[in-house]
Motif scaffolding. Structure first.
Motif, short mmCIF file in Angstrom:
data_model
loop_
_atom_site.label_atom_id
_atom_site.label_comp_id
_atom_site.label_asym_id
_atom_site.label_seq_id
_atom_site.Cartn_x
_atom_site.Cartn_y
_atom_site.Cartn_z
N ILE A 35 2.50 -0.04 -8.74
CA ILE A 35 1.25 -0.51 -9.32
C ILE A 35 0.97 -1.94 -8.83
CG2 ILE A 35 0.06 -1.15 -11.46
CD1 ILE A 35 0.48 1.65 -11.81
N VAL A 36 -0.19 -2.14 -8.22
CA VAL A 36 -0.61 -3.49 -7.85
C VAL A 36 -1.33 -4.05 -9.07
CG1 VAL A 36 -2.04 -4.85 -6.32
CG2 VAL A 36 -0.89 -2.83 -5.46
N ASN A 37 -0.66 -4.92 -9.78
CA ASN A 37 -1.22 -5.34 -11.06
C ASN A 37 -2.17 -6.53 -10.92
OD1 ASN A 37 -1.77 -5.67 -13.72
ND2 ASN A 37 0.21 -6.59 -14.24
N PRO A 91 -2.36 4.28 -4.71
CA PRO A 91 -2.39 2.93 -5.27
C PRO A 91 -3.81 2.39 -5.46
CG PRO A 91 -1.40 2.95 -3.06
CD PRO A 91 -1.59 4.36 -3.46
N ILE A 92 -4.77 2.96 -4.75
CA ILE A 92 -6.15 2.50 -4.92
C ILE A 92 -6.62 2.73 -6.35
CG2 ILE A 92 -8.53 3.18 -4.32
CD1 ILE A 92 -7.26 1.26 -2.34
N LEU A 93 -6.15 3.83 -6.97
CA LEU A 93 -6.57 4.12 -8.34
C LEU A 93 -6.02 3.08 -9.31
CD1 LEU A 93 -6.27 8.01 -8.52
CD2 LEU A 93 -8.31 6.60 -8.26
N THR A 98 -6.34 -1.79 -12.74
CA THR A 98 -5.93 -3.13 -13.13
C THR A 98 -7.05 -4.14 -12.88
OG1 THR A 98 -4.86 -3.46 -10.99
CG2 THR A 98 -3.48 -2.71 -12.80
N PHE A 99 -7.91 -3.85 -11.89
CA PHE A 99 -9.07 -4.71 -11.65
C PHE A 99 -9.98 -4.68 -12.87
CE2 PHE A 99 -13.39 -5.27 -9.67
CZ PHE A 99 -13.20 -6.57 -9.26
N GLY A 100 -10.23 -3.46 -13.38
CA GLY A 100 -11.04 -3.31 -14.58
C GLY A 100 -10.40 -3.98 -15.78
N LEU A 101 -9.09 -3.83 -15.87
CA LEU A 101 -8.36 -4.43 -16.99
C LEU A 101 -8.49 -5.95 -16.95
CD1 LEU A 101 -6.52 -3.26 -19.19
CD2 LEU A 101 -4.57 -3.76 -17.72
N ALA A 102 -8.41 -6.51 -15.75
CA ALA A 102 -8.55 -7.96 -15.60
C ALA A 102 -9.92 -8.42 -16.08
CB ALA A 102 -8.33 -8.37 -14.14
N THR B 7 7.08 12.57 -7.76
CA THR B 7 6.12 12.88 -6.71
C THR B 7 5.47 11.63 -6.11
OG1 THR B 7 4.52 13.21 -8.44
CG2 THR B 7 5.55 15.17 -7.53
N THR B 8 5.98 10.46 -6.51
CA THR B 8 5.39 9.25 -5.95
C THR B 8 5.65 9.19 -4.46
OG1 THR B 8 5.91 8.16 -7.99
CG2 THR B 8 5.29 6.75 -6.17
N ARG B 9 4.61 9.16 -3.70
CA ARG B 9 4.75 9.05 -2.25
C ARG B 9 3.69 8.08 -1.76
NH1 ARG B 9 8.90 10.65 -2.52
NH2 ARG B 9 9.89 12.56 -1.77
N LEU B 10 4.09 6.88 -1.54
CA LEU B 10 3.14 5.91 -1.01
C LEU B 10 3.52 5.63 0.42
CD1 LEU B 10 3.29 3.27 -3.85
CD2 LEU B 10 1.69 5.14 -3.64
N SER B 11 2.56 5.66 1.31
CA SER B 11 2.89 5.27 2.67
C SER B 11 2.94 3.76 2.71
CB SER B 11 1.83 5.78 3.63
OG SER B 11 0.64 5.05 3.43
N ARG B 12 3.61 3.23 3.70
CA ARG B 12 3.67 1.78 3.79
C ARG B 12 2.28 1.22 4.04
NH1 ARG B 12 6.06 -2.02 7.68
NH2 ARG B 12 5.57 -0.41 9.16
N ARG B 13 1.50 2.01 4.81
CA ARG B 13 0.13 1.56 5.05
C ARG B 13 -0.62 1.41 3.73
NH1 ARG B 13 -3.25 1.50 9.40
NH2 ARG B 13 -1.58 2.26 10.71
N GLN B 14 -0.46 2.44 2.86
CA GLN B 14 -1.16 2.37 1.57
C GLN B 14 -0.68 1.17 0.77
OE1 GLN B 14 -0.16 6.32 0.23
NE2 GLN B 14 -2.33 6.84 0.08
N ALA B 15 0.63 0.97 0.83
CA ALA B 15 1.19 -0.13 0.06
C ALA B 15 0.61 -1.45 0.54
CB ALA B 15 2.71 -0.14 0.21
#
Lengths: 291, 420
Positions: A35-37, A91-93, A98-102, B7-15
């Protein structure tokens, strides 16, 4: 002139430590849960506002304990209510969440406390300066450094020397294997979110007496903190620590050389260089899940 | 739940995308606020920053507009019609210009008031000029707006940087802090700061002072410890702030934290920043276009009404927006018209207005600057402060009662305005 330059370098190093408390939490939550917080800065702001509310009743010392705990509690509620639904998604979701939460947090602060900045001063007992030769430092900042250093060491001990830390580190590397061994990561996620967000709250308390306290203060600190995480590298505890010190150091040198106007731009330049040559960050470990 | 992260699968690019986006996301979009519209009401647009580092000041402007509209409508409105404000967050120069355009084209506002950022003032004034609609600037200080960037449709209730500099300058001269003295100056690194710094430098050099150092400070800098070390080493006779917004509060808090004792003065200021610094940290000599302790019946009534409605006294930005609405409504009532050309001519002819100070104010025809008195305030020692608002004592009005009020404004080639 040279002594002033040395002073600037030293001061820069100390400066970097303020980012640490924020960056460590960010890095932990990202490494374990993906999670990118973006709301991390908002928790820092909440920590500062809680200090204003609590300090008149229980003193600054009391607020220093109570505010981070309350913020940690909020972090746990957010983790249980929201974060846990996003560990498996893109992670975009979680970024949007977290953007909304902020935004919600910032606007809530504005509605409760008003938009104008609020005042809060260093308690009289902690005011004053320390002189070491030519170098001057504020007593309050010295205390702040000790507390930050204590937190960093405590966190290091927790992650590297305890059974709890072993599971967290294993979870960062390979959650599937941890699951296969019959260990549920859920309570660990709760704890990590609580600790990470609680640290942001603590930073809010510690910086409230020296920075301007306003609803958007979280935005001011979150960006450099992200830069520290990116430079340091994911999953690396010492990477974040070294990156924070380096960011401060480079800022200090820039100012020491007389380029004050570049003092914030230079850290982004540094991030760019690091990403070009070491996309994983300076000390980033190879994390199976993110490859 | 042992498969929590299975099922967490993040690519490094996504990260990296995630982190990168995190690192670059600084601004938070703000909701626009639009009031319900009453048919037949006289509508004006109000644009001012409500988020970002000027947001806290903008909020005072918004409160003042609401109060002014309420008072005007309670007294019968404008030409028997209700007055209505259409208020939005101006955010940044680009958004400000888009919103101004929309207010004029779609909402048919009679005029636009507000703004604090000099950069946004410029873009709004361009839209206003194109559409031949009045824009009254209530918070942008830059001299350039009254000089090279001036236009026929822009008027300025906010006073210009030169007036701020010359007001504080008089106090500094009286205390012997200019001639032969070394100044350490800190300047906010954007349009307003650069303009102010230019004006301040002109004043300093004309009066025999010199720089010990002149530093540009990024607007997002929150930590001043490095600069405080520089100041301490430079041992200046005076520390000058050309900073803006929250920068001033951060600077004052940390200046007091490091225990530096060189005198401090500033050329740009808002009382909300002193309140945010608090009595233990606020220090120095600062200019004010207006403050809540001015001893006139007008100011007393405004402060009482504002405090009753909002539970705290108004600050100078509230005065700016309050005055703009009042002046506009008064002129429309006097002229029995909302026509831009008539109002413009009325103001250019030197119509006088009660601006809540000792003397009446008027717009100077040459650059549309509201000419009125200024004040310099001096911080009180913490022990003498009685409450969280009254942190300072004020000079008498500047210029003095027997002087022309224009002596503190730009003159000659200091700022040349060619109206088009």
């Amino acid at each position: 002139m040279l002594t002033l330059f040395i002073q600037q370098v030293l001061n820069g190093l100390l400066d970097g430590v303020y980012y640490l408390l924020i960056a460590l939490g960010l890095s932990l939550i990202f490494s374990l849960g993906g999670i990118v917080n973006l709301a991390h800065g908002a928790f820092y702001a909440i920590g500062a506002y809680l200090t204003i509310v609590l300090a008149p009743h229980i003193g600054f010392g009391g607020a220093m304990v109570a505010s981070p705990l309350l913020v940690a509690l909020m972090g746990i509620i957010v983790e249980r209510g929201l974060f846990q639904r996003f560990y498996r998604s893109d992670p975009i979701l979680s970024l949007l969440l977290t953007f909304g939460l902020a935004m919600v947090a910032e606007q809530s602060l504005r509605m409760i406390f008003g938009a104008p900045p609020l005042s809060f001063s260093i308690p009289p007992a902690l005011r004053g300066q320390i002189f070491i030769g030519d170098f001057i430092y504020s007593r309050y900042r010295a205390m702040l450094l000790l507390i930050a250093a204590g937190c960093v060491l405590g966190l290091w001990f927790l992650l590297q020397r305890t059974a709890f830390g072993r599971v967290v580190r294993a979870g960062v590397q390979n959650p599937d294997m941890v699951g296969a061994l019959g260990i549920s990561l859920q309570p660990y996620m709760v704890a990590v979110a609580g600790i990470g967000i609680g640290l942001a709250g603590l930073a809010g308390v510690l910086l409230a007496p020296i920075y301007s306290i306003h609803p958007a203060m979280g935005q001011e600190i979150i960006t450099p903190a992200f830069v520290v995480v990116v430079i340091g590298g994911l999953g690396s505890f010492w990477g974040v620590v070294v990156a924070a010190l380096m960011v401060g150091l480079v800022k200090g040198i820039t100012i020491g050389l007389g380029f004050t106007q570049w003092s914030t731009a230079v850290i982004y330049l540094m991030m760019l260089l690091v990403l070009l040559f070491r996309p994983r960050g300076l000390f980033g470990e190879r994390i199976q899940r993110f490859e | 739940m042992s498969d929590l992260l299975k099922t967490t699968r993040l690519s490094r690019r996504q990260a990296l995308v995630g982190l990168g986006a995190g690192a670059t996301t600084g601004l938070i979009a703000s909701p626009s606020l639009i009031l319900a519209q009453t048919p037949d009401a006289i509508r004006f647009g109000h644009l001012t920053p409500r988020t970002g580092f000027l947001g806290p000041l903008g909020e005072y402007g918004v409160m003042a507009v609401d109060l002014a509209v309420e008072e005007i409508n309670a007294a019968g409105g404008v030409n028997g019609r209700k007055l209505e404000a259409l208020k939005e967050d101006s955010v940044n120069p680009q958004t400000a210009s888009t919103k101004a355009e929309r207010m004029i084209e779609r909402d048919k506002v009679t005029c636009i008031l507000g703004e604090i950022s000099s950069a946004s003032c410029l873009t709004i004034s361009q839209v206003a000029a194109r559409n031949k609609t009045l824009f009254v600037n209530t918070g942008g200080n830059s001299d350039a707006l009254r000089g090279e960037s001036c236009n026929r449709y822009m008027f300025h209730v906010e006073h210009q940087n030169s007036m701020y500099v010359k007001s504080t300058g008089r106090s500094l001269m009286a205390q012997g802090l200019v001639k032969g003295k070394k100044w350490f100056s800190l300047t906010a690194d954007y349009a307003f700061g650069h303009d102010l710094s230019k004006v301040a430098k002109r004043f300093m050099e004309a009066n025999g002072g010199q720089f010990a150092a002149d530093k540009l400070v990024p607007t997002d800098a929150t930590d001043f410890s490095a600069l405080l070390l520089e100041i301490r080493a430079a041992k200046p006779d005076l520390v000058i702030s050309n900073l803006a917004g929250n920068q001033i509060t951060n600077f004052l808090k940390q200046y007091s934290e490091f225990g530096l004792t060189f005198p401090v003065a500033g050329f740009g200021f808002d009382t909300a920043l002193a309140w945010a610094a608090g009595k233990d940290n606020f220090g120095g000599i600062w200019p004010c276009v207006w403050h809540h302790l001015i001893d006139t019946p007008g100011t007393k009534a405004f402060v009482a009404a504002f405090t009753k409605k909002y539970g705290k006294p108004p600050e100078n930005q509230a005065w700016g927006d309050y005055m703009a609405v009042k002046i506009m409504a008064q002129s429309m009532n006097e002229l029995k018209s909302t026509e831009t050309a008539k109002i413009l001519a009325h103001w250019e002819k030197g119509a006088k207005f009660d601006v809540l100070k000792g003397r009446e104010g008027y717009f100077r025809a040459s650059d549309h600057q509201l000419i009125s008195e200024m004040y310099t305030i001096t911080a009180l020692p913490a022990a003498q402060v009685k409450n969280q608002w009254d942190l300072f004592t004020s000079s008498p009005a500047v210029p003095g009662p027997n002087e022309d009020m224009e002596v503190i404004a730009t003159s000659g080639d200091e700022a040349v305005c060619k109206m088009s």
